[in-house]
Design an enzyme around this catalytic site. Structure first.
Site, PDB file in Angstrom:
ATOM      1  N   LYS A  22       0.869  -1.275   0.100  1.00  0.00           N
ATOM      2  CA  LYS A  22       0.073   0.091  -0.025  1.00  0.00           C
ATOM      3  C   LYS A  22       1.075   1.196  -0.125  1.00  0.00           C
ATOM      4  CE  LYS A  22      -1.843   1.471   4.099  1.00  0.00           C
ATOM      5  NZ  LYS A  22      -1.438   2.570   4.382  1.00  0.00           N
ATOM      6  N   ASN A  23       1.838   1.341   0.754  1.00  0.00           N
ATOM      7  CA  ASN A  23       2.810   2.764   1.247  1.00  0.00           C
ATOM      8  C   ASN A  23       3.555   2.874   0.134  1.00  0.00           C
ATOM      9  OD1 ASN A  23       1.006   3.163   3.143  1.00  0.00           O
ATOM     10  ND2 ASN A  23       2.484   2.555   4.764  1.00  0.00           N
ATOM     11  N   ARG A  94      -4.672  10.874   4.431  1.00  0.00           N
ATOM     12  CA  ARG A  94      -3.479  11.760   4.438  1.00  0.00           C
ATOM     13  C   ARG A  94      -2.816  11.579   3.315  1.00  0.00           C
ATOM     14  NH1 ARG A  94      -1.794  14.503   8.674  1.00  0.00           N
ATOM     15  NH2 ARG A  94       0.296  14.104   7.739  1.00  0.00           N
ATOM     16  N   CYS A 118      -4.503  12.557  12.824  1.00  0.00           N
ATOM     17  CA  CYS A 118      -5.520  11.508  13.022  1.00  0.00           C
ATOM     18  C   CYS A 118      -5.437  10.655  13.977  1.00  0.00           C
ATOM     19  CB  CYS A 118      -5.194  10.614  11.573  1.00  0.00           C
ATOM     20  SG  CYS A 118      -3.578  10.033  11.587  1.00  0.00           S
ATOM     21  N   ARG A 123       0.691  14.501  13.156  1.00  0.00           N
ATOM     22  CA  ARG A 123       1.325  14.219  11.914  1.00  0.00           C
ATOM     23  C   ARG A 123       1.070  15.599  10.983  1.00  0.00           C
ATOM     24  NH1 ARG A 123      -1.273   8.728   9.341  1.00  0.00           N
ATOM     25  NH2 ARG A 123       0.827   8.851   8.213  1.00  0.00           N
ATOM     26  N   ASP A 307       4.488   0.525  12.172  1.00  0.00           N
ATOM     27  CA  ASP A 307       3.289  -0.132  11.650  1.00  0.00           C
ATOM     28  C   ASP A 307       3.061  -1.439  11.960  1.00  0.00           C
ATOM     29  OD1 ASP A 307       2.693   2.294  10.277  1.00  0.00           O
ATOM     30  OD2 ASP A 307       3.107   1.747   8.370  1.00  0.00           O
ATOM     31  N   ARG A 400      -8.728  -0.352   4.564  1.00  0.00           N
ATOM     32  CA  ARG A 400      -7.610   0.657   4.071  1.00  0.00           C
ATOM     33  C   ARG A 400      -6.252  -0.101   3.490  1.00  0.00           C
ATOM     34  NH1 ARG A 400      -7.092   5.799   7.503  1.00  0.00           N
ATOM     35  NH2 ARG A 400      -5.946   6.303   5.586  1.00  0.00           N
TER      36      ARG A 400
HETATM   37  N1  EPU Z   1       6.564  14.426  10.850  1.00  0.00           N
HETATM   38  C1  EPU Z   1       6.636  15.661  11.334  1.00  0.00           C
HETATM   39  N2  EPU Z   1       6.715  16.853  10.304  1.00  0.00           N
HETATM   40  C2  EPU Z   1       6.676  16.596   9.012  1.00  0.00           C
HETATM   41  C3  EPU Z   1       6.402  15.291   8.812  1.00  0.00           C
HETATM   42  C4  EPU Z   1       6.429  14.403   9.748  1.00  0.00           C
HETATM   43  O1  EPU Z   1       6.808  16.082  12.409  1.00  0.00           O
HETATM   44  O2  EPU Z   1       6.493  17.294   8.138  1.00  0.00           O
HETATM   45  C5  EPU Z   1       6.698  13.269  11.972  1.00  0.00           C
HETATM   46  C6  EPU Z   1       5.234  12.733  12.167  1.00  0.00           C
HETATM   47  O3  EPU Z   1       4.458  13.271  13.166  1.00  0.00           O
HETATM   48  C7  EPU Z   1       5.688  11.278  12.767  1.00  0.00           C
HETATM   49  C8  EPU Z   1       6.977  10.965  12.139  1.00  0.00           C
HETATM   50  O4  EPU Z   1       7.376  12.687  11.648  1.00  0.00           O
HETATM   51  O5  EPU Z   1       5.872  11.515  14.011  1.00  0.00           O
HETATM   52  C9  EPU Z   1       7.197  10.217  10.994  1.00  0.00           C
HETATM   53  O6  EPU Z   1       6.252  10.667   9.939  1.00  0.00           O
HETATM   54  P1  EPU Z   1       6.461  10.224   8.446  1.00  0.00           P
HETATM   55  O7  EPU Z   1       6.308  11.495   7.844  1.00  0.00           O
HETATM   56  O8  EPU Z   1       7.438   9.266   8.137  1.00  0.00           O
HETATM   57  O9  EPU Z   1       5.109   9.273   8.138  1.00  0.00           O
HETATM   58  P2  EPU Z   1       4.098   9.433   6.814  1.00  0.00           P
HETATM   59  O10 EPU Z   1       5.011   9.587   5.777  1.00  0.00           O
HETATM   60  O11 EPU Z   1       2.967  10.317   7.396  1.00  0.00           O
HETATM   61  C10 EPU Z   1       4.298   6.857   6.448  1.00  0.00           C
HETATM   62  C11 EPU Z   1       3.209   5.608   6.094  1.00  0.00           C
HETATM   63  C12 EPU Z   1       2.720   5.362   7.666  1.00  0.00           C
HETATM   64  C13 EPU Z   1       3.986   4.926   8.423  1.00  0.00           C
HETATM   65  C14 EPU Z   1       4.923   6.076   8.583  1.00  0.00           C
HETATM   66  C15 EPU Z   1       6.076   5.802   9.480  1.00  0.00           C
HETATM   67  C16 EPU Z   1       2.510   6.177   3.975  1.00  0.00           C
HETATM   68  C17 EPU Z   1       1.319   6.554   3.281  1.00  0.00           C
HETATM   69  N3  EPU Z   1       2.296   6.257   5.212  1.00  0.00           N
HETATM   70  O12 EPU Z   1       3.633   8.029   7.047  1.00  0.00           O
HETATM   71  O13 EPU Z   1       1.764   4.272   7.472  1.00  0.00           O
HETATM   72  O14 EPU Z   1       3.374   4.737   9.736  1.00  0.00           O
HETATM   73  O15 EPU Z   1       5.254   6.381   7.297  1.00  0.00           O
HETATM   74  O16 EPU Z   1       6.673   4.584   8.853  1.00  0.00           O
HETATM   75  O17 EPU Z   1       3.425   5.685   3.380  1.00  0.00           O
HETATM   76  C18 EPU Z   1       0.097   3.112   7.761  1.00  0.00           C
HETATM   77  O18 EPU Z   1       0.296   2.334   6.755  1.00  0.00           O
HETATM   78  O19 EPU Z   1      -0.822   2.363   8.884  1.00  0.00           O
HETATM   79  C19 EPU Z   1       0.555   4.033   8.030  1.00  0.00           C
HETATM   80  C20 EPU Z   1       0.207   5.044   9.022  1.00  0.00           C
END
Ligand code: EPU
Length: 424
Positions: A22-23, A94, A118, A123, A307, A400
């Site tokens: 998915k990701n 998101r 969320c 996030r 995850d 999802r």
């Molecule tokens: N963060 C910030 N500022 C930013 C971006 C992120 O503070 O501008 C923080 C977040 O709040 C969090 C950490 O950095 O504490 C990591 O967040 P990241 O941006 O890496 O996560 P993401 O890109 O929003 C993806 C996956 C998530 C997975 C995370 C971590 C996708 C679509 N989603 O989210 O997947 O948990 O990386 O590996 O790729 C899931 O599949 O259930 C899921 C939530």
């Protein structure tokens, strides 16, 4: 209400195949916006989130509507006419925010609703926005929208303060059409980021440092390559089934998986006493007579994935003794624990740490509620481990991220049923 009904208490045994990630799929489908030619993506999982990103693309004028409904999807973004995805779609997921980089890079502007927080945490998207600004965009927030404008993006050095997966992906995608070379320092190294780089490379983009903390993208004036690409297997789905096999005291094999992507989990499973074997594209596990307790700390890749934390926490309730879990990525990812305690688990949560007093056979079926995707999967595992029937309210979350979940558990001898599935 559309619950998931799980009948538990039996060890799971058998073999299943993992679906596409998915990701990895979500950013790759967003990246089709960069390409003026049609792109065919294979191994696309049949999931709600994939359908949503497909709807986002069509809302912008891209052709192709099979995303989330068929395993091979062709997207033609040649005639995209809008740079403003609607709030109703971005609000559903998101990851829709991943269209920001591609739209800005190709069309010089993008207006994307702020995705908001969320159930797993706040996030924020500050890192995404700083990366766009570093490339020369003017970014403002107007009436809940992030508006980014730049007649031309210019390659530069981007330093991410947090190795965010999404910010790295948005930055890489935007840099593909910037003038000159961009290096993203402190890049996320997750396999899904690597898969996006491989996809873009297949589209003709020159990228160095793929899979490292420093990714360099050589920008070009346009991307116009009719290509086909196959998405990597879903490591989180693979890990979820491995944990279900182990948690129920059973054993089996997960095929079409990538063992290298699962190393942190496999090391932890060995700590628990599990016999783990791997082949080129499979992993097998055999639960020991008695699971050992352990410590788990979630980290960015290649550390233990957040995850898989809820699923691991559930399995540790069946270990002989006290385990400790630290969640370092998302501050609200232990909020499912009170639901697990309704099933008889003995867990104490303090901040982002859980202390689990494991006792084999301690779980019993109960009505519980899931608030996000991975806690829904964890409660399904808890239901399979528990004596009796567990009713989980949270089908919309589970759908999802898990393709054909009842069928896959049935192949392992597990009984997971979706009730009123049609109304979700
Ligand atoms: N963060 C910030 N500022 C930013 C971006 C992120 O503070 O501008 C923080 C977040 O709040 C969090 C950490 O950095 O504490 C990591 O967040 P990241 O941006 O890496 O996560 P993401 O890109 O929003 C993806 C996956 C998530 C997975 C995370 C971590 C996708 C679509 N989603 O989210 O997947 O948990 O990386 O590996 O790729 C899931 O599949 O259930 C899921 C939530």
């Amino acid at each position: 209400m559309s619950p998931i009904v799980v009948s538990g208490g039996q060890p799971l045994r058998g073999t299943i195949e993992v679906s596409g990630s998915k990701n990895a799929c979500l950013p790759i489908l967003a990246a089709t916006l960069l390409n003026e030619q049609p792109v065919t993506v294979h191994n696309v999982p049949l999931l709600h989130d994939v359908r949503v990103i497909g709807e986002v693309l069509t809302s912008l004028g891209a052709q192709g509507n099979g995303a989330g409904r068929q395993h091979s999807v062709t997207i033609d973004a040649g005639a995209v006419s809008s740079t403003a995805p609607p709030y109703e779609l971005v609000n559903k997921m998101r990851a829709s925010f991943l269209v920001l980089g591609p739209l800005l890079a190709r069309f010089g502007e993008a207006s994307v609703p702020l995705p908001g927080g969320c159930a797993i945490g706040a996030r924020p998207v500050g890192e995404h926005l700083r990366a766009m600004e570093a490339l020369g965009a003017e970014v403002s927030q107007e009436a809940g929208l992030i508006v980014a404008r730049a007649p031309e993006l210019t390659g530069t050095d981007i330093y991410l303060d947090i190795a965010s997966v999404g910010a790295t992906e948005n930055a890489i995608m935007a840099a593909t059409l910037a003038k000159g070379t961009t290096t993203i320092h402190n890049s996320a190294e997750e396999p899904e980021v690597v898969d996006l780089c491989h996809f873009l490379t297949r589209c003709g983009v020159e990228i160095e440092g793929t899979g490292t903390k420093s990714v360099t993208v050589h920008g070009q004036s346009r991307i116009s390559a009719a290509i086909e690409y196959t998405v990597i297997p879903d490591r989180i789905e693979a890990g979820t089934y491995l944990l279900a096999l182990v948690g129920t005291g059973g054993g089996g094999r997960v095929e079409r998986a990538e063992p290298e992507h699962l190393e942190a989990l496999l090391l932890k499973l060995r700590d628990l006493g599990v016999v783990v074997r791997t082949g080129p594209d499979w992993v097998s596990v055999e639960a020991p007579a008695a699971l050992q307790p352990t410590r788990v700390r979630t980290e960015i890749y290649p550390g233990f994935p957040t995850d898989l934390q809820p699923q691991m926490t559930v399995v540790l309730t069946a270990a002989h003794g006290i385990s400790k879990v630290d969640e370092t990525i998302f501050e609200q990812r232990l909020t499912f624990v009170p639901e697990l305690m309704r099933m008889g688990a003995n867990v104490t949560v303090g901040g982002t740490t859980a202390i689990i007093e494991g006792t084999p056979g301690s779980l019993t079926g109960a009505p519980v509620e899931a608030h996000d995707l991975r806690s829904a999967a964890a409660l399904v595992i808890a239901g399979l481990m528990a004596e009796g029937e567990t009713h989980i309210d949270g089908l919309k979350h589970l759908r999802r991220g898990y393709d054909k979940l009842p069928e896959k558990f049935a192949a392992l001898g597990g009984n997971v049923a979706y009730v009123n599935a049609a109304v979700v």
